[in-house]
Design a protein around this motif. Structure first.
Motif, PDB file in Angstrom:
ATOM      1  N   ILE A 365       0.838  -1.203   0.000  1.00 35.29           N
ATOM      2  CA  ILE A 365       0.000   0.000   0.000  1.00 35.29           C
ATOM      3  C   ILE A 365       0.873   1.253   0.000  1.00 35.29           C
ATOM      4  CG2 ILE A 365      -1.704   1.314   1.324  1.00 35.29           C
ATOM      5  CD1 ILE A 365      -2.705  -1.498   2.312  1.00 35.29           C
ATOM      6  N   ASN A 367       3.786   1.505  -1.049  1.00 31.51           N
ATOM      7  CA  ASN A 367       4.410   1.556  -2.374  1.00 31.51           C
ATOM      8  C   ASN A 367       3.486   2.247  -3.387  1.00 31.51           C
ATOM      9  OD1 ASN A 367       6.560   0.886  -4.175  1.00 31.51           O
ATOM     10  ND2 ASN A 367       5.263  -0.748  -5.016  1.00 31.51           N
ATOM     11  N   GLU A 368       2.199   1.807  -3.360  1.00 34.72           N
ATOM     12  CA  GLU A 368       1.265   2.382  -4.328  1.00 34.72           C
ATOM     13  C   GLU A 368       0.959   3.851  -4.026  1.00 34.72           C
ATOM     14  OE1 GLU A 368       0.911   0.936  -7.038  1.00 34.72           O
ATOM     15  OE2 GLU A 368       1.882  -0.840  -6.192  1.00 34.72           O
ATOM     16  N   LYS A 369       0.735   4.142  -2.716  1.00 38.93           N
ATOM     17  CA  LYS A 369       0.415   5.524  -2.345  1.00 38.93           C
ATOM     18  C   LYS A 369       1.552   6.462  -2.721  1.00 38.93           C
ATOM     19  CE  LYS A 369      -3.475   4.538  -0.150  1.00 38.93           C
ATOM     20  NZ  LYS A 369      -4.736   4.787  -0.826  1.00 38.93           N
ATOM     21  N   GLY A 371       3.790   5.859  -4.863  1.00 37.40           N
ATOM     22  CA  GLY A 371       3.884   5.853  -6.321  1.00 37.40           C
ATOM     23  C   GLY A 371       2.883   6.842  -6.929  1.00 37.40           C
ATOM     24  N   LEU A 372       1.645   6.808  -6.385  1.00 33.90           N
ATOM     25  CA  LEU A 372       0.611   7.717  -6.881  1.00 33.90           C
ATOM     26  C   LEU A 372       1.014   9.170  -6.644  1.00 33.90           C
ATOM     27  CD1 LEU A 372      -2.159   8.173  -8.126  1.00 33.90           C
ATOM     28  CD2 LEU A 372      -3.156   7.905  -5.846  1.00 33.90           C
ATOM     29  N   ASP A 375       3.364   9.995  -9.188  1.00 34.89           N
ATOM     30  CA  ASP A 375       2.669  10.177 -10.464  1.00 34.89           C
ATOM     31  C   ASP A 375       2.000  11.552 -10.518  1.00 34.89           C
ATOM     32  OD1 ASP A 375       3.427   7.667 -11.051  1.00 34.89           O
ATOM     33  OD2 ASP A 375       1.448   6.721 -10.813  1.00 34.89           O
ATOM     34  N   LEU A 376       1.249  11.863  -9.429  1.00 33.64           N
ATOM     35  CA  LEU A 376       0.532  13.134  -9.381  1.00 33.64           C
ATOM     36  C   LEU A 376       1.498  14.300  -9.542  1.00 33.64           C
ATOM     37  CD1 LEU A 376      -1.998  12.378  -6.507  1.00 33.64           C
ATOM     38  CD2 LEU A 376      -2.524  12.683  -8.945  1.00 33.64           C
ATOM     39  N   PHE A 379       2.583  14.522 -13.075  1.00 42.28           N
ATOM     40  CA  PHE A 379       1.568  14.989 -14.028  1.00 42.28           C
ATOM     41  C   PHE A 379       1.113  16.426 -13.770  1.00 42.28           C
ATOM     42  CE2 PHE A 379       1.237  10.372 -14.582  1.00 42.28           C
ATOM     43  CZ  PHE A 379       1.293  10.296 -15.959  1.00 42.28           C
TER      44      PHE A 379
END
Lengths: 574, 123
Positions: A365, A367-369, A371-372, A375-376, A379
């Motif tokens: 989790i 890792n994904e958070k 990662g997001l 990403d944010l 972007f």
């Protein structure tokens, strides 16, 4: 290098059982067993020997000793009777007749004649007055007027009343015995002595009448050990007996002895009542007795030999048995500890796997958070401190990566418990193991030099077990070197079938004695902290995987362990 | 080629929602589902090109989801997500027809590469 691996999983409780205590208890047990077996076997044997000896004594008594005893007894009685009769006769005459009667030469001669007729055995008879003067004499010698006042026997008869002499030659020049009796008297002047002589030929005749076998001998000796009759073997009358007199007894007694001529003989003897003589019968040991002797000797020899053989056999067997017991006990302990060790590893493995799994999900989790977030950030348009945020998210992602490595390692450890043959690269395993140890190496400033062959073949083996092997050996190398020490690890292709890995340290090294024992279970130089199992387990694993371990060591210079591993696993090729 | 239809199945919504959002940012049509049964139902209504399924799920596990998807939607590719060290399940999944398996936590780039491989393979 101390021959003991000690990683954190090994149980230290064995050090609480000092080896010498165990060996002492084995020694005690051995001693008790030997004692018990000997107690059960030797006494019956001893008893048998004693019974046999008793049997021998009985046989001896019935066959030989009793006849001798009865013969001696008979002769003793006739001897005593003969002497009592003679001395009674002389006493009677000394009482019945007056001095005046006996002072008459004719009367004395007449009395002597009667004595000879009635009793026999007398040689002469004489009357001696109080002053020791031979008053009258009847006999073949010219002894009339002889003076005896200075003779010891004369004084003895005056004091005691009766005197029986030893055999002697005296004036008569042939062996004879004197019986002297004092007449009852109130004062010394009235006393007189009647003195008779007995020819000892009578003694010889009595002995001849015993009817001894040709090889037997019988004689009389006085209390000083002087022969009173001639002996067939030990001398003539008045010769000293060539062997010491046995202690006096008044019932016939038989002893076994070897005489002055070296013959084994049975000597029967008895002292004669009221007489200063001992009657002796000597018989060479009969053939029957000789065979008995042989048997007796053989039995004693056999008994002693049996004792020896039994003791030897018992001691050896017990020792052998104890060795077996000790060995199997050691094997049992070894198996028990290996099992315990394995069980510990397994439970730690399960724990590690559980922890790794639990941590893994939140880690994913994060890792994904993160990662997001990244990403944010990527972007969105630039904003103040965007690059700083990016660095921060990267840092989080890197930390997640590190955590991932840790959980991998934990799970790798857990997997070690399953025997699992796979194609693997030894160099990777060595790097993994060093991963476990790098902190210690860093803190202790130990220099690790890797010399791993780049084109090493992959081998079919067990990943976890090999990790254990190299962990044990490298751990030992670490324990052997001082801080700042040096450990050199290299791998190479040995031949088409084997690869090899060597771990060399510049530590304290081992003596030859230590090297002989390092793979034995429970052998440790880490007193108090080692179980003595590490290297023996290592050895067992390598052997199971079809490889072998070589050790070279020199005290003060260091140790090199070389592990040879087959490229193909036996089980897989079969 | 239109948008790739991807379904993510994992009981951990925090994980699966976030990952779905990240994939959407990268141009996938990604749906996040937290239950095996629900995932199967939704997949039948709107069959995805690719499903990314966690092996360890309460109720209908990942391997069971895989089996049923392979039966009803043979064209849908499946990538399994396993915990570290659960190599066995991964291998078992590939035997059952999964395209591949990846270990959590997974690096996004590794995942995207694997997804492309699977989608191209499915074309």
């Amino acid at each position: 290098m101390p021959p003991e691996n000690e990683n954190e999983m090994a149980s230290p409780e064995l050090s609480e059982h000092p080896e010498n205590e165990t060996s002492r208890s084995y020694k005690l047990l051995r001693r008790r067993m030997i004692l018990l077996i000997l107690l059960a076997t030797l006494p019956p044997l001893a008893l048998m020997t004693v019974l046999n000896h008793y049997q021998y004594q009985k046989a001896l008594a019935s066959e030989v000793i009793q006849p001798i005893q009865s013969l001696i007894s008979k002769t003793k009685h006739s001897f005593e009777l003969f002497m009592t009769e003679r001395s009674s006769a002389v006493s009677f005459i000394a009482s019945a007749y007056t001095y005046d009667q006996l002072a008459d030469q004719d009367e004395l001669y007449r009395v002597f004649q009667v004595m000879q007729e009635e009793f026999g055995g007398f040689v002469d008879l004489g009357l001696i007055d109080a002053s020791g003067h031979q008053k009258t004499y009847a006999g073949p010698y010219d002894l009339l007027g002889k003076e005896y006042v200075d003779q010891p026997w004369f004084h003895e008869v005056l004091v005691r009343g009766t005197y029986i002499s030893d055999v002697f030659l005296g004036h008569r020049k042939f062996p004879h015995v004197v019986i002297a009796v004092k007449h009852h008297c109130q004062n010394r002047a009235d006393c007189w002595v009647l003195r008779a002589t007995i020819d000892t030929k009578v003694f010889e005749n009595m002995i001849a009448a015993m009817g001894l076998e040709p090889d037997g001998d019988a004689f009389i000796v006085n209390n000083e050990g002087v022969l009173q009759t001639s002996s067939k073997y030990y001398g003539r009358v008045l010769d000293p007996l060539p062997f010491p007199l046995p202690p006096p007894v008044y019932r016939p007694h038989v002893v076994e002895m070897s005489d002055s001529l070296g013959h084994e003989v049975l000597v029967g003897y008895t002292n004669l009542e009221g007489l200063p003589y001992t009657l002796m019968v000597v018989k060479p040991q009969a053939e029957v007795l000789k065979s008995w002797y042989t048997i007796k000797g053989e039995i004693i020899l056999i008994t002693l030999l049996s004792f020896g053989v039994i003791i030897l056999a018992v001691v050896r067997l017990t020792r052998q048995m104890m060795r077996h017991i000790e060995e199997s006990e050691n094997k049992r302990k070894m198996a028990y500890h290996q099992m315990e060790y394995t069980a510990k590893l397994a439970s730690i493995g399960r724990l590690a796997a559980g922890v790794a799994h639990e941590i893994n999900n939140p880690l994913a989790i994060i890792n994904e958070k993160a990662g997001l977030m990244k990403d944010l950030l990527e972007f969105t348009q630039d904003f103040p401190q965007k690059s700083r945020f990016l660095l921060l998210t990267d840092s989080i992602l890197n930390s997640v990566e590190r955590c991932r490595t840790i959980t991998h390692r934990l799970l790798g450890f857990a997997r070690r418990m399953d025997v699992n043959i796979v194609e693997l690269n030894i160099n990777e395993i060595i790097r993994e193991v060093l991963g476990f140890l790098e902190k210690e190496a860093f803190h202790r400033n130990i220099e690790i030099e890797l010399d791993l062959s780049q084109d090493l073949s992959e081998i079919a083996s067990d990943h976890g077990q090999l990790q254990q092997v190299f962990l044990n050996i490298i751990n030992n190398a670490f324990a052997a070197v001082d801080n700042g020490g040096h450990v050199h690890i290299s791998s190479w292709e040995m031949d088409p079938e084997f690869v090899a890995v060597s771990i060399q340290d510049n530590g304290q090294g081992m003596t030859e004695e230590t090297m002989r024992h390092i793979f034995e279970p429970f052998y440790t130089t880490k007193k108090g902290t080692g179980t003595g199992l590490g290297l023996s387990i290592t050895y067992g694993i390598v052997k199971k995987l079809g490889g072998r371990i070589d050790v070279k060591s020199k005290v003060g210079e260091g140790t090199t362990f070389t592990v040879h591993l087959p490229k193909k696993n036996k089980d897989m090729t079969e | 080629m239109g948008q790739w239809n991807v379904m993510l199945v994992d009981d951990e919504s925090d994980f699966v929602d976030t990952l779905a959002e990240r994939l959407r940012m990268r141009g996938f049509r990604a749906r996040a589902v937290t239950d095996g049964h629900e995932a199967l139902a939704l997949a039948e209504q709107d069959p995805p090109h690719l499903m990314i399924v966690d092996v360890m799920m309460p109720g209908l596990g990942g391997l069971e989801v895989l089996k049923r998807v392979k039966k009803t939607l043979p064209d849908t590719r499946v990538i399994l997500l396993t915990g570290v060290g659960s190599t066995k399940e991964g291998i078992e999944g590939m035997r059952l027809g999964a395209f591949d398996y990846l270990m959590k936590p997974v690096n996004i780039q590794v995942l995207i590469d694997k997804m492309h491989e699977a989608l191209v393979d499915g074309e």
